[in-house]
Design a protein around this motif. Structure first.
Motif, PDB file in Angstrom:
ATOM      1  N   THR A  11      -9.539   7.331  13.695  1.00 21.12           N
ATOM      2  CA  THR A  11     -10.790   6.999  14.381  1.00 21.12           C
ATOM      3  C   THR A  11     -11.931   7.883  13.913  1.00 21.12           C
ATOM      4  OG1 THR A  11      -9.498   6.371  16.311  1.00 21.12           O
ATOM      5  CG2 THR A  11     -11.858   6.666  16.651  1.00 21.12           C
TER       6      THR A  11
ATOM      7  N   ASP B  73     -21.825   8.474  30.479  1.00 23.95           N
ATOM      8  CA  ASP B  73     -21.236   7.662  29.422  1.00 23.95           C
ATOM      9  C   ASP B  73     -21.963   6.321  29.345  1.00 23.95           C
ATOM     10  OD1 ASP B  73     -19.648   6.213  27.693  1.00 23.95           O
ATOM     11  OD2 ASP B  73     -17.776   7.022  28.492  1.00 23.95           O
TER      12      ASP B  73
ATOM     13  N   ASN C 117     -21.536   3.371  22.129  1.00 22.11           N
ATOM     14  CA  ASN C 117     -20.242   3.677  21.499  1.00 22.11           C
ATOM     15  C   ASN C 117     -19.344   2.436  21.447  1.00 22.11           C
ATOM     16  OD1 ASN C 117     -18.566   5.505  20.133  1.00 22.11           O
ATOM     17  ND2 ASN C 117     -17.395   5.932  21.995  1.00 22.11           N
TER      18      ASN C 117
ATOM     19  N   LEU D 298     -16.586   1.714  23.986  1.00 24.24           N
ATOM     20  CA  LEU D 298     -15.374   2.533  24.057  1.00 24.24           C
ATOM     21  C   LEU D 298     -15.699   3.760  24.913  1.00 24.24           C
ATOM     22  CD1 LEU D 298     -14.665   2.369  20.219  1.00 24.24           C
ATOM     23  CD2 LEU D 298     -13.512   1.013  21.977  1.00 24.24           C
TER      24      LEU D 298
ATOM     25  N   HIS E  78     -15.528   7.231  27.196  1.00 25.54           N
ATOM     26  CA  HIS E  78     -14.978   8.589  27.234  1.00 25.54           C
ATOM     27  C   HIS E  78     -14.513   8.869  28.671  1.00 25.54           C
ATOM     28  CE1 HIS E  78     -16.912   9.123  23.322  1.00 25.54           C
ATOM     29  NE2 HIS E  78     -16.284  10.279  23.215  1.00 25.54           N
TER      30      HIS E  78
ATOM     31  N   THR F  38     -13.830  -4.365  26.614  1.00 24.58           N
ATOM     32  CA  THR F  38     -13.673  -3.163  25.787  1.00 24.58           C
ATOM     33  C   THR F  38     -12.436  -3.285  24.909  1.00 24.58           C
ATOM     34  OG1 THR F  38     -13.432  -0.753  25.805  1.00 24.58           O
ATOM     35  CG2 THR F  38     -12.342  -1.932  27.584  1.00 24.58           C
TER      36      THR F  38
ATOM     37  N   TYR G  41     -11.890   5.358  24.245  1.00 21.71           N
ATOM     38  CA  TYR G  41     -12.190   5.957  22.951  1.00 21.71           C
ATOM     39  C   TYR G  41     -11.104   6.949  22.540  1.00 21.71           C
ATOM     40  CZ  TYR G  41     -14.820   7.897  19.079  1.00 21.71           C
ATOM     41  OH  TYR G  41     -15.214   8.298  17.826  1.00 21.71           O
ATOM     42  N   CYS G  42     -10.656   6.829  21.287  1.00 19.17           N
ATOM     43  CA  CYS G  42      -9.597   7.707  20.781  1.00 19.17           C
ATOM     44  C   CYS G  42     -10.191   8.804  19.931  1.00 19.17           C
ATOM     45  CB  CYS G  42      -8.603   6.909  19.944  1.00 19.17           C
ATOM     46  SG  CYS G  42      -7.696   5.720  20.903  1.00 19.17           S
ATOM     47  N   GLY G  43     -11.044   9.629  20.485  1.00 21.82           N
ATOM     48  CA  GLY G  43     -11.678  10.689  19.690  1.00 21.82           C
ATOM     49  C   GLY G  43     -11.239  12.062  20.135  1.00 21.82           C
TER      50      GLY G  43
ATOM     51  N   ALA H 115     -12.829  13.116  23.504  1.00 22.37           N
ATOM     52  CA  ALA H 115     -12.257  12.348  24.610  1.00 22.37           C
ATOM     53  C   ALA H 115     -10.935  12.973  25.044  1.00 22.37           C
ATOM     54  CB  ALA H 115     -12.052  10.896  24.194  1.00 22.37           C
TER      55      ALA H 115
ATOM     56  N   GLN I  54      -8.801  12.336  28.485  1.00 24.17           N
ATOM     57  CA  GLN I  54      -8.832  10.871  28.577  1.00 24.17           C
ATOM     58  C   GLN I  54      -7.674  10.350  29.430  1.00 24.17           C
ATOM     59  OE1 GLN I  54     -10.885   8.422  28.469  1.00 24.17           O
ATOM     60  NE2 GLN I  54     -11.175   8.031  26.310  1.00 24.17           N
TER      61      GLN I  54
END
Lengths: 290, 258
Positions: free
Chosen positions: A242, B42, B75, B78, B80, B107, B111-113, B116, B121
Motif C-alpha cells: 500500500t 478523517d 483518501n 479508505l 483511518h 469503501t 486503510y492499510c497504512g 493507521a 486500526q
C-alpha cells in the motif's frame, strides 16, 4: 529431503555432509533437533519442550499448539473442553475448502482452529480458550466464531472470567461474509460478558492479525502480548504494498504496541501463569464462579 | 443474471453517486460535525446531523471523493482509526439524544497504512463492533457501493442492513482472494463468484434485510429510500430498548452454525 545450503561450498567440516565426512560423522535424527528461526542456533527439541517452546539462547517464543497451551497455563488436569465436536462444513461451497479442512484436521489433530473450555489457573476458575496455529493459521470461520461466542455466553451465565490466547491470520476467506459476521457475533458476546461485570484477559501471541485483532483480541479488559509477537490489522506485506516502502524494524511487534499504548504489557511465556493467576485473584478468583 | 464480477465493477463505478450525494439526496439540512476528539478529523468519513421526513437523525457516510483532487482529500474513502472513532463518538451522541443512526457505506476497506496501524486500526474497528452492539438507539446501515471487509463492517452493526442492487459486500476483495488463495490475479471473476458478495447472495444468506432495486438513474433509489427509511426508523424507535438490543444481538448470533 533437500537441505538448505546443499549447493554451498562448505566452510568447515561440520557444514559439509558430502562424501568426505561420511563414515566418521554422526547424525542426529531431525525430529530431535531444530534450528531456532530467530537466532539460528541448534536446539534440542527436548530442551525446547521443557522450556515451554521458548528458545533458551535468544528467548524467541515459538508457536504453541492449543492443547499444549492449555496444559502449560491451566492447573494440572483442570481443563475441561467444551464444544469440541463442532466441525466446519463448507457453507458457501467454496472450491477446495473441504480438502483444506481435512488437511488442517490431520495437521493439527483438532476439529477446528480454537480450543475452548473451563479450567483453573492458580486455583481460580475461569473459561479458557486458545487458538490453534496449525489449523489454517488460526483463521476464524463460523465454527471458531460459534465456539468463542458459546464460551463467552457460558462464562456470562456462570459468572466466570475468561482467559484467552489468540493466534490468527484473520477471518477465513473460504467462508466469505459468514466469517466476517463472526467478528460481530463474538464482539456481542464479549460485550454482554463485560456488561455483566466480568473480567476478560486476552494474551496475544504471534501472529494475531485481521478480523481477530479487529474483534475479540482487542476487546479485553486486560490485553497482554508475548514478546516479539506480530499484532496488527493489516499484515506487513499488505502495508508495504500500500505505502510502497519498507516497514521499520520492530513495526507491529508486541513491544511496538506497548509503546503505542495498545497493550497493557508484554509478558514472557514463563511468567504468564503467575501473571494470570495474580490478576484472577485480584478480581475475586479462587472461590470460582457462581 | 449478471456475473458477480460485473456487480463489482458497477459497485466501483466512479459515476455512481458518492456518500455525500446520498446524504444530500436523502436528508434535509445536513450539519457536518468533525473530528474524533482524540487525534484528528478523517475526511473519508462524512458525519453529522440532519432531518429525515422531519425526524432528527445522525448520519455517518463513507465518502470516496468526486474528482481526483477530492479523492486524494478523502483518501479514496479508505478510513483511518480516527474515522471510525469519529463515527462512534457521533453514534454515542445519537444515543444520548435518542435519535436513530443511518450509516451509508461505500469503501474498499479500512486503510492499510503505517499510521493507521500505529494508531490502532484493529482496536478502532473492534471498539465499534463492541459498542454498536449495545448502542441504545436504532441503527440502519445501507451499502451504496463497495463494502470492503472490516472497514465496512465497522459501520454495519445495525438493526437492519440494506444493499443497493449493485452494491457488493465481502470479507476480502476478489483481487485479494485470487492472489492469496490461488496466487493468480487472472482468476478475479472466479473469486468474486465464490465469495458470494452480491446483494442477492447476501439476502439469501440472511446477512441483509432488503435489496434496493436500481433502475437507469438513481432517482428511483432515492425515492424508495426516502419512503422506506423513515418508516423503518419509526418502527425501530417504537420498540422498547431491551427488545431492540436483543433483536440486534440475535440478528448476528444466528449467523453461522445452526
Amino acid at each position: 529431503m533437500l537441505r538448505k545450503g546443499l549447493f554451498k561450498k562448505p566452510n568447515n567440516r561440520l557444514e559439509s555432509y558430502g562424501d568426505e565426512v561420511e563414515g566418521n560423522s554422526f547424525s542426529i535424527p531431525e525430529e530431535l533437533v531444530l534450528s531456532c528461526p530467530s537466532c539460528k542456533r541448534i536446539l534440542l527439541v527436548a530442551d525446547l519442550t521443557a522450556n515451554g517452546y521458548v528458545c533458551a539462547k535468544c528467548g524467541a517464543h515459538f508457536k504453541m499448539s492449543a492443547r499444549l497451551r492449555a496444559d502449560f497455563i491451566c492447573d494440572e488436569g483442570s481443563f475441561l473442553e467444551r464444544d469440541g465436536g463442532l466441525k466446519s462444513g463448507n457453507p458457501l461451497q467454496f472450491p477446495q475448502y473441504g480438502e483444506k479442512l481435512k488437511a488442517a484436521m490431520l495437521n493439527s489433530a483438532q476439529n477446528e482452529a480454537v480450543l475452548t473450555g473451563t479450567a483453573r489457573i492458580g486455583g481460580s476458575a475461569c473459561a479458557f480458550f486458545a487458538m490453534e496455529p496449525s489449523f489454517m493459521m488460526g483463521s476464524m470461520g463460523t465454527v471458531v466464531g460459534e465456539k468463542i461466542t458459546r464460551l463467552f455466553e457460558h462464562a456470562t451465565a456462570e459468572g466466570l472470567p475468561v482467559v484467552g490466547f489468540t493466534v490468527s491470520g484473520g477471518a477465513r476467506m473460504q467462508e466469505g461474509i459468514l466469517s466476517l459476521m463472526q467478528m460481530v457475533k463474538t464482539s456481542g458476546a464479549v460485550k454482554r460478558h463485560s456488561d455483566a461485570g466480568l473480567l476478560y484477559i486476552a494474551v496475544l501471541t504471534d501472529p494475531t492479525t485481521g478480523g481477530v485483532t479487529a474483534s475479540f483480541a482487542m476487546e479485553a479488559d486486560i490485553i497482554v502480548a508475548e514478546p516479539g509477537a506480530l499484532i496488527g490489522f493489516a499484515g506487513p506485506r499488505v502495508i508495504e504494498q500500500t505505502i510502497r516502502q519498507k516497514l521499520p524494524a520492530g513495526f507491529q511487534r508486541a513491544e511496538f504496541l506497548l509503546e503505542k499504548g495498545f497493550v497493557d504489557d508484554v509478558v514472557a511465556r514463563s511468567e504468564q501463569r503467575a501473571y494470570l493467576a495474580r490478576l484472577l485473584l485480584l478480581h475475586g478468583g479462587a472461590e470460582g464462579g457462581r | 443474471m449478471m456475473q458477480a464480477i460485473d456487480r463489482v465493477k458497477r459497485a466501483r463505478d466512479t459515476k455512481r453517486p458518492s456518500g455525500k450525494q446520498f446524504v444530500q439526496q436523502l436528508f434535509e439540512g445536513f450539519v457536518e460535525l468533525h473530528g474524533d476528539r482524540r487525534y484528528g478529523d478523517d475526511k473519508a468519513i462524512l458525519a453529522g446531523l440532519a432531518t429525515l421526513a422531519g425526524m432528527p437523525v445522525t448520519v455517518v457516510a463513507l465518502e470516496k471523493g468526486a474528482d481526483t483532487k477530492d479523492k486524494l482529500y478523502r483518501n479514496f474513502g479508505l478510513a483511518h482509526p480516527e474515522g471510525y472513532r469519529k463515527a462512534l463518538r457521533l453514534m454515542k451522541q445519537a444515543e444520548k439524544f435518542h435519535r436513530p443512526v443511518v450509516c451509508l457505506i461505500d469503501t474498499a476497506g479500512a486503510y492499510c497504512g503505517l499510521e493507521a496501524e500505529e494508531r490502532g486500526q484493529g482496536q478502532a474497528i473492534a471498539e465499534n463492533l463492541y459498542e454498536m452492539m449495545t448502542l441504545r438507539t436504532p441503527i440502519v446501515s445501507i451499502f451504496t457501493g463497495e463494502g470492503g471487509s472490516g472497514g465496512a463492517l465497522a459501520l454495519a452493526v445495525a438493526d437492519e442492513v440494506w444493499m443497493l442492487e449493485n452494491a457488493v459486500y465481502s470479507v476480502i476483495s476478489p483481487e485479494g482472494c485470487a492472489s492469496i488463495l490461488w496466487k493468480d490475479t487472472s482468476r478475479v471473476a472466479e473469486a468474486a463468484q465464490c465469495l458470494k458478495m452480491t446483494s442477492e447472495d447476501l439476502l439469501a444468506l440472511g446477512v441483509i434485510e432488503q435489496i434496493i432495486p436500481e433502475g437507469k438513474g438513481f432517482e428511483a433509489v432515492y425515492q424508495r429510500l426516502r419512503a422506506s427509511l423513515p418508516q423503518t426508523l419509526r418502527r425501530l424507535c417504537a420498540l422498547p430498548v431491551p427488545q431492540l438490543l436483543d433483536q440486534r444481538y440475535q440478528r448476528f448470533r444466528r449467523i453461522g452454525v445452526e
